[in-house]
Design a protein around this motif. Sequence first.
Motif, PDB file in Angstrom:
ATOM      1  N   GLY A   1      -2.326   5.582   1.016  1.00  0.00           N
ATOM      2  CA  GLY A   1      -2.948   4.345   1.463  1.00  0.00           C
ATOM      3  C   GLY A   1      -3.559   3.517   0.359  1.00  0.00           C
ATOM      4  O   GLY A   1      -4.156   2.478   0.631  1.00  0.00           O
ATOM      5  N   SER A   2      -3.435   3.947  -0.904  1.00  0.00           N
ATOM      6  CA  SER A   2      -4.057   3.175  -1.964  1.00  0.00           C
ATOM      7  C   SER A   2      -3.293   1.871  -2.171  1.00  0.00           C
ATOM      8  O   SER A   2      -2.082   1.792  -1.960  1.00  0.00           O
ATOM      9  N   GLY A   3      -4.017   0.865  -2.564  1.00  0.00           N
ATOM     10  CA  GLY A   3      -3.443  -0.463  -2.703  1.00  0.00           C
ATOM     11  C   GLY A   3      -2.538  -0.564  -3.921  1.00  0.00           C
ATOM     12  O   GLY A   3      -2.794   0.039  -4.958  1.00  0.00           O
TER      13      GLY A   3
ATOM     14  N   ALA B   1       0.854  -1.187   0.000  1.00  0.00           N
ATOM     15  CA  ALA B   1       0.000   0.000   0.000  1.00  0.00           C
ATOM     16  C   ALA B   1       0.887   1.233   0.000  1.00  0.00           C
ATOM     17  O   ALA B   1       1.984   1.226   0.555  1.00  0.00           O
ATOM     18  N   CYS B   2       0.399   2.252  -0.646  1.00  0.00           N
ATOM     19  CA  CYS B   2       1.129   3.520  -0.686  1.00  0.00           C
ATOM     20  C   CYS B   2       1.176   4.112   0.727  1.00  0.00           C
ATOM     21  O   CYS B   2       0.156   4.206   1.393  1.00  0.00           O
ATOM     22  N   VAL B   3       2.361   4.495   1.156  1.00  0.00           N
ATOM     23  CA  VAL B   3       2.510   4.999   2.522  1.00  0.00           C
ATOM     24  C   VAL B   3       1.859   6.371   2.680  1.00  0.00           C
ATOM     25  O   VAL B   3       1.495   6.772   3.775  1.00  0.00           O
TER      26      VAL B   3
ATOM     27  N   LEU C   1       5.600   4.177  -2.455  1.00  0.00           N
ATOM     28  CA  LEU C   1       4.784   5.284  -2.950  1.00  0.00           C
ATOM     29  C   LEU C   1       4.109   4.864  -4.242  1.00  0.00           C
ATOM     30  O   LEU C   1       4.726   4.188  -5.076  1.00  0.00           O
ATOM     31  N   CYS C   2       2.861   5.269  -4.417  1.00  0.00           N
ATOM     32  CA  CYS C   2       2.187   5.027  -5.686  1.00  0.00           C
ATOM     33  C   CYS C   2       2.656   6.081  -6.695  1.00  0.00           C
ATOM     34  O   CYS C   2       3.284   7.077  -6.320  1.00  0.00           O
ATOM     35  N   ALA C   3       2.352   5.868  -7.975  1.00  0.00           N
ATOM     36  CA  ALA C   3       2.800   6.788  -9.028  1.00  0.00           C
ATOM     37  C   ALA C   3       2.253   8.193  -8.791  1.00  0.00           C
ATOM     38  O   ALA C   3       2.952   9.185  -9.001  1.00  0.00           O
ATOM     39  N   GLY C   4       1.012   8.266  -8.346  1.00  0.00           N
ATOM     40  CA  GLY C   4       0.385   9.569  -8.124  1.00  0.00           C
ATOM     41  C   GLY C   4       1.117  10.376  -7.067  1.00  0.00           C
ATOM     42  O   GLY C   4       1.391  11.562  -7.253  1.00  0.00           O
ATOM     43  N   CYS C   5       1.438   9.714  -5.972  1.00  0.00           N
ATOM     44  CA  CYS C   5       2.117  10.425  -4.881  1.00  0.00           C
ATOM     45  C   CYS C   5       3.544  10.785  -5.273  1.00  0.00           C
ATOM     46  O   CYS C   5       4.050  11.824  -4.864  1.00  0.00           O
ATOM     47  N   LEU C   6       4.172   9.933  -6.087  1.00  0.00           N
ATOM     48  CA  LEU C   6       5.530  10.255  -6.531  1.00  0.00           C
ATOM     49  C   LEU C   6       5.509  11.486  -7.430  1.00  0.00           C
ATOM     50  O   LEU C   6       6.363  12.362  -7.328  1.00  0.00           O
TER      51      LEU C   6
HETATM   52 ZN   LIG Z   1      -0.148   7.260  -3.041  1.00  0.00          ZN
END
Ligand SMILES: [Zn+2]
Length: 136
Positions: free
Chosen positions: A91-93, A86-88, A114-119
């Motif tokens: 929280g998205s899976g 999960a993205c830290v 980290l998910c791509a969006g948060c990065l």
């Molecule tokens: Zn994220």
Amino acid sequence: MRHHRHRQERWLHTRISETLEDALKREARRRRLPVSLFVRHVLEGALDLVEDLVETSMRGARPAAARDALADVYGWQEIVLHRDAACVRCGSGLAAGARAHRGLRERPGPPVFLCAGCLARLRRPAEPGDEKEASR
Ligand SMILES: [Zn+2]
């Protein structure tokens, strides 16, 4: 002579105000319940509410916990996940097989992703009003 009672049940004595006693009796009468049973229902309901509140506040506390988890991360390395994570931040899976970014940190610790969006959000210049650095 002792009354037979369920073994798991306990007595709980507590002091309450006259007003509260009146209100409890009135409400119990309205519901056609013995006062003791009504009080038990109220307490059980309140506990459910407390559990809900605890869960909600834990969800609310996640951003702060995420900040702590990221405190000693110095970089992000793109990887392909072998396990679900999960993205830290949000929280998205992140499913196994997906691309994610693993935090590289100075000290050993549980991995953070980290998910791509948060990065992408990280790459953008800091938004005005972001006082993360100032508060340290
Ligand atoms: Zn994220």
